[in-house]
Design a protein around this motif. Structure first.
Motif, PDB file in Angstrom:
ATOM      1  N   GLY A  28      -3.191   7.458  23.911  1.00  0.00           N
ATOM      2  CA  GLY A  28      -2.893   6.225  23.174  1.00  0.00           C
ATOM      3  C   GLY A  28      -1.971   5.353  23.985  1.00  0.00           C
ATOM      4  O   GLY A  28      -1.567   5.703  25.090  1.00  0.00           O
ATOM      5  N   CYS A  29      -1.651   4.187  23.426  1.00  0.00           N
ATOM      6  CA  CYS A  29      -0.732   3.282  24.111  1.00  0.00           C
ATOM      7  C   CYS A  29       0.426   2.966  23.178  1.00  0.00           C
ATOM      8  O   CYS A  29       0.268   2.955  21.967  1.00  0.00           O
ATOM      9  N   TRP A  30       1.540   2.672  23.707  1.00  0.00           N
ATOM     10  CA  TRP A  30       2.745   2.383  22.936  1.00  0.00           C
ATOM     11  C   TRP A  30       3.197   0.974  23.275  1.00  0.00           C
ATOM     12  O   TRP A  30       3.664   0.699  24.362  1.00  0.00           O
ATOM     13  N   ASP A  31       2.984   0.084  22.299  1.00  0.00           N
ATOM     14  CA  ASP A  31       3.376  -1.304  22.505  1.00  0.00           C
ATOM     15  C   ASP A  31       4.841  -1.442  22.117  1.00  0.00           C
ATOM     16  O   ASP A  31       5.174  -1.883  21.023  1.00  0.00           O
ATOM     17  N   GLN A  32       5.705  -1.061  23.004  1.00  0.00           N
ATOM     18  CA  GLN A  32       7.134  -1.029  22.711  1.00  0.00           C
ATOM     19  C   GLN A  32       7.724  -2.436  22.694  1.00  0.00           C
ATOM     20  O   GLN A  32       7.493  -3.243  23.597  1.00  0.00           O
ATOM     21  N   LYS A  33       8.496  -2.723  21.617  1.00  0.00           N
ATOM     22  CA  LYS A  33       9.189  -4.002  21.517  1.00  0.00           C
ATOM     23  C   LYS A  33      10.639  -3.733  21.162  1.00  0.00           C
ATOM     24  O   LYS A  33      10.941  -3.262  20.065  1.00  0.00           O
ATOM     25  N   ILE A  34      11.518  -4.014  22.079  1.00  0.00           N
ATOM     26  CA  ILE A  34      12.942  -3.773  21.871  1.00  0.00           C
ATOM     27  C   ILE A  34      13.537  -4.927  21.077  1.00  0.00           C
ATOM     28  O   ILE A  34      13.349  -6.101  21.424  1.00  0.00           O
ATOM     29  N   TYR A  35      14.250  -4.590  20.003  1.00  0.00           N
ATOM     30  CA  TYR A  35      14.742  -5.586  19.055  1.00  0.00           C
ATOM     31  C   TYR A  35      15.524  -6.708  19.735  1.00  0.00           C
ATOM     32  O   TYR A  35      15.323  -7.887  19.452  1.00  0.00           O
ATOM     33  N   ALA A  64      19.478 -16.260  16.778  1.00  0.00           N
ATOM     34  CA  ALA A  64      19.816 -16.311  18.203  1.00  0.00           C
ATOM     35  C   ALA A  64      20.835 -15.216  18.465  1.00  0.00           C
ATOM     36  O   ALA A  64      22.038 -15.387  18.231  1.00  0.00           O
ATOM     37  N   ILE A  65      20.365 -14.078  18.916  1.00  0.00           N
ATOM     38  CA  ILE A  65      21.223 -12.899  19.104  1.00  0.00           C
ATOM     39  C   ILE A  65      21.855 -12.924  20.489  1.00  0.00           C
ATOM     40  O   ILE A  65      21.207 -13.243  21.478  1.00  0.00           O
ATOM     41  N   GLY A  66      23.155 -12.598  20.529  1.00  0.00           N
ATOM     42  CA  GLY A  66      23.834 -12.462  21.806  1.00  0.00           C
ATOM     43  C   GLY A  66      24.560 -13.706  22.281  1.00  0.00           C
ATOM     44  O   GLY A  66      25.054 -13.745  23.397  1.00  0.00           O
ATOM     45  N   LEU A  67      24.643 -14.747  21.413  1.00  0.00           N
ATOM     46  CA  LEU A  67      25.339 -15.968  21.825  1.00  0.00           C
ATOM     47  C   LEU A  67      26.824 -15.939  21.474  1.00  0.00           C
ATOM     48  O   LEU A  67      27.560 -16.858  21.795  1.00  0.00           O
ATOM     49  N   GLY A  68      27.248 -14.890  20.785  1.00  0.00           N
ATOM     50  CA  GLY A  68      28.673 -14.740  20.492  1.00  0.00           C
ATOM     51  C   GLY A  68      29.163 -15.526  19.300  1.00  0.00           C
ATOM     52  O   GLY A  68      30.356 -15.538  19.002  1.00  0.00           O
ATOM     53  N   ARG A  69      28.257 -16.210  18.588  1.00  0.00           N
ATOM     54  CA  ARG A  69      28.660 -16.970  17.412  1.00  0.00           C
ATOM     55  C   ARG A  69      27.915 -16.468  16.182  1.00  0.00           C
ATOM     56  O   ARG A  69      26.715 -16.163  16.259  1.00  0.00           O
ATOM     57  N   LYS A  70      28.610 -16.430  15.060  1.00  0.00           N
ATOM     58  CA  LYS A  70      28.040 -15.910  13.826  1.00  0.00           C
ATOM     59  C   LYS A  70      26.971 -16.854  13.269  1.00  0.00           C
ATOM     60  O   LYS A  70      27.117 -18.071  13.295  1.00  0.00           O
ATOM     61  N   ASN A  71      25.887 -16.252  12.736  1.00  0.00           N
ATOM     62  CA  ASN A  71      24.822 -16.988  12.060  1.00  0.00           C
ATOM     63  C   ASN A  71      24.147 -18.042  12.935  1.00  0.00           C
ATOM     64  O   ASN A  71      23.632 -19.047  12.434  1.00  0.00           O
ATOM     65  N   GLN A  72      24.175 -17.868  14.250  1.00  0.00           N
ATOM     66  CA  GLN A  72      23.519 -18.824  15.133  1.00  0.00           C
ATOM     67  C   GLN A  72      21.998 -18.706  14.993  1.00  0.00           C
ATOM     68  O   GLN A  72      21.454 -17.605  14.899  1.00  0.00           O
ATOM     69  N   VAL A  73      21.315 -19.867  14.951  1.00  0.00           N
ATOM     70  CA  VAL A  73      19.868 -19.907  14.749  1.00  0.00           C
ATOM     71  C   VAL A  73      19.219 -20.690  15.876  1.00  0.00           C
ATOM     72  O   VAL A  73      19.726 -21.734  16.302  1.00  0.00           O
ATOM     73  N   ILE A  89       2.453 -22.005  22.026  1.00  0.00           N
ATOM     74  CA  ILE A  89       3.148 -23.047  22.786  1.00  0.00           C
ATOM     75  C   ILE A  89       4.657 -22.861  22.669  1.00  0.00           C
ATOM     76  O   ILE A  89       5.398 -23.002  23.643  1.00  0.00           O
ATOM     77  N   ALA A  90       5.120 -22.508  21.444  1.00  0.00           N
ATOM     78  CA  ALA A  90       6.559 -22.300  21.238  1.00  0.00           C
ATOM     79  C   ALA A  90       7.083 -21.141  22.077  1.00  0.00           C
ATOM     80  O   ALA A  90       8.240 -21.143  22.499  1.00  0.00           O
ATOM     81  N   ARG A  91       6.229 -20.158  22.335  1.00  0.00           N
ATOM     82  CA  ARG A  91       6.639 -19.010  23.152  1.00  0.00           C
ATOM     83  C   ARG A  91       6.976 -19.421  24.593  1.00  0.00           C
ATOM     84  O   ARG A  91       7.714 -18.726  25.279  1.00  0.00           O
ATOM     85  N   THR A  92       6.414 -20.548  25.022  1.00  0.00           N
ATOM     86  CA  THR A  92       6.710 -21.010  26.381  1.00  0.00           C
ATOM     87  C   THR A  92       8.073 -21.685  26.459  1.00  0.00           C
ATOM     88  O   THR A  92       8.557 -21.984  27.559  1.00  0.00           O
ATOM     89  N   LYS A  93       8.705 -21.909  25.301  1.00  0.00           N
ATOM     90  CA  LYS A  93      10.001 -22.587  25.261  1.00  0.00           C
ATOM     91  C   LYS A  93      11.118 -21.683  24.754  1.00  0.00           C
ATOM     92  O   LYS A  93      12.297 -21.941  25.007  1.00  0.00           O
ATOM     93  N   ALA A  94      10.758 -20.662  23.990  1.00  0.00           N
ATOM     94  CA  ALA A  94      11.768 -19.824  23.345  1.00  0.00           C
ATOM     95  C   ALA A  94      12.449 -18.892  24.341  1.00  0.00           C
ATOM     96  O   ALA A  94      11.869 -18.510  25.357  1.00  0.00           O
ATOM     97  N   SER A  95      13.683 -18.506  24.014  1.00  0.00           N
ATOM     98  CA  SER A  95      14.442 -17.608  24.892  1.00  0.00           C
ATOM     99  C   SER A  95      13.942 -16.176  24.818  1.00  0.00           C
ATOM    100  O   SER A  95      14.214 -15.371  25.705  1.00  0.00           O
ATOM    101  N   ARG A  96      13.212 -15.857  23.741  1.00  0.00           N
ATOM    102  CA  ARG A  96      12.639 -14.521  23.577  1.00  0.00           C
ATOM    103  C   ARG A  96      11.216 -14.659  23.048  1.00  0.00           C
ATOM    104  O   ARG A  96      10.900 -15.651  22.390  1.00  0.00           O
TER     105      ARG A  96
END
Length: 383
Positions: A28-35, A64-73, A89-96
């Motif tokens: 089988g294959c494991w499509d691993q996605k790290i949170y 927006a995880i990892g920016l150091g500010r609470k509730n960042q979106v 298309i949005a995936r070509t602009k997003a940070s993740r």
């Protein structure tokens, strides 16, 4: 002895062969996605773009995880012809890499809902098993994109996706809205005798407010009712299981009130409903019986402990509840929406009649009778 040893060796060889073949064949294959490396979309906004060639304006909101500010979106806005196209298309602009499996709310502009075709628009949620069928459907009186942009600036609110989710969850428990999720919408779309209801929200200065419910005919919004009317719609459509506040404006009682207070605050503790439909002279006759139990929370000080006064207040509240329910149903008939599922009752119990008529047209002229009974459990600790 030699025979026993030979059999053991043969068994070991067989087990070894089976194990080897299993590891080779059943791969089988494991499509691993790290949170931490995935952008989970919590909220999706849909509206028409303002360009000449009308397209969808799609807004994605993800933490927006990892920016150091609470509730960042992180907001991603894209114009496209299809939802899947917008996400790619949005995936070509997003940070993740953006993933839709955790969407909690889908915000649809009122303008787009009134155009119809919502079912086709959201077909990706029925086709792709990775998309959540539990996402809430919500109509926005205004622009979902503007709501998202301004909501992320609220200083005392959580992330916009979580905020809207908590708002809807609390309102549903208080019977201020009817729960509307993707799977509810799909089921009701294919049920010819039952129409959808969706909550309506509106952006305010420092908050988002629930202002009522949108009434649909199939997948097109055809009308709306306010929050107070929605509570009675819940009682007629399902039943009230938890306490729901209801403010009565009773004319003949208000005359005796002071200038600073009028009306009655009544808590509906629970309700029961029964709907019967008969066919009389080729027309449906709808009989709705409702029973409410509750408590008077706020009212002028008077002689409620006296039987005569108690009966007067009980009668006036009962009349208002009855009249409001009749007005709501008449309005649904005018706009051509059947949120109570009267058509489903006719289809199940009077199927021959159902097959002969166009229910949408017949429903508009159906006779409606509402009978309300009210039990006041108490009217205060001190009286």
């Amino acid at each position: 002895m030699k025979g026993v040893i030979k059999k053991k060796i043969e068994r070991i060889i067989i087990v070894f062969i089976i194990t080897t073949l299993s590891s080779t064949i059943f791969t089988g294959c494991w499509d691993q996605k790290i949170y931490e490396r995935v952008g989970f979309i919590l909220l999706l906004g849909l509206e028409s773009s303002k360009e000449k060639h009308k397209k969808l304006l799609v807004t994605y909101a993800n933490p927006a995880i990892g920016l150091g500010r609470k509730n960042q979106v992180e907001l991603n806005v894209q114009e496209a012809d299809l939802l899947r196209q917008a996400r790619e298309i949005a995936r070509t602009k997003a940070s993740r890499p953006l993933e839709a499996g955790k969407i909690q709310e889908i915000l649809i502009s009122k303008e787009l809902a009134e155009k119809g075709g919502i079912h086709d628009l959201l077909s990706i949620f029925s086709r792709d098993p990775l998309n959540p069928a539990l996402a809430d459907l919500v109509v926005v009186d205004g622009s979902p994109n503007e709501l998202c942009k301004k909501s992320i600036l609220f200083p005392d609110k959580p992330r916009v996706g979580i905020y809207i989710h908590q708002l809807l969850e609390a309102a549903s428990k208080d019977s201020k809205i009817v729960e509307s999720r993707i799977y509810n919408f799909d089921t009701q779309y294919y049920a010819e005798g039952l129409d959808t209801i969706m909550p309506i929200v509106k952006l305010e200065t420092n908050s988002v407010k629930i202002v009522g419910s949108a009434l649909f005919s199939r997948d097109k919004m055809v009308g709306n009712i306010d929050v107070k009317q929605t509570t009675l719609m819940v009682a007629m459509r399902e039943k009230i299981n938890r306490a729901a506040e209801y403010i009565c404006k009773v004319p003949n009682i208000e005359d005796a009130h002071s200038n600073t207070k009028s009306g009655i605050a009544f808590t509906i503790k629970d309700s029961k409903k029964k709907i019967n439909v008969s066919i009389d002279n080729g027309k449906p006759n709808i009989n709705i019986k409702l029973k409410f139990r509750g408590m008077i929370d706020e009212y002028i000080w008077d002689s409620m402990d006296k039987e005569e006064k108690y009966r007067e207040v009980q009668s006036n509240i009962t009349d208002e509840l009855k009249n409001e329910c009749i007005n709501i149903i008449k309005y649904t008939q005018e706009v051509g929406s059947d949120p109570l599922g009267i058509g489903d009752i006719v289809r199940a119990k009077h199927n021959d009649y159902w097959k002969k008529v166009n229910w949408k047209e017949v429903y508009k002229t159906a006779q409606v009778n509402v009978d309300v009974k009210l039990e006041i459990l108490n009217h205060g600790l001190i009286y």
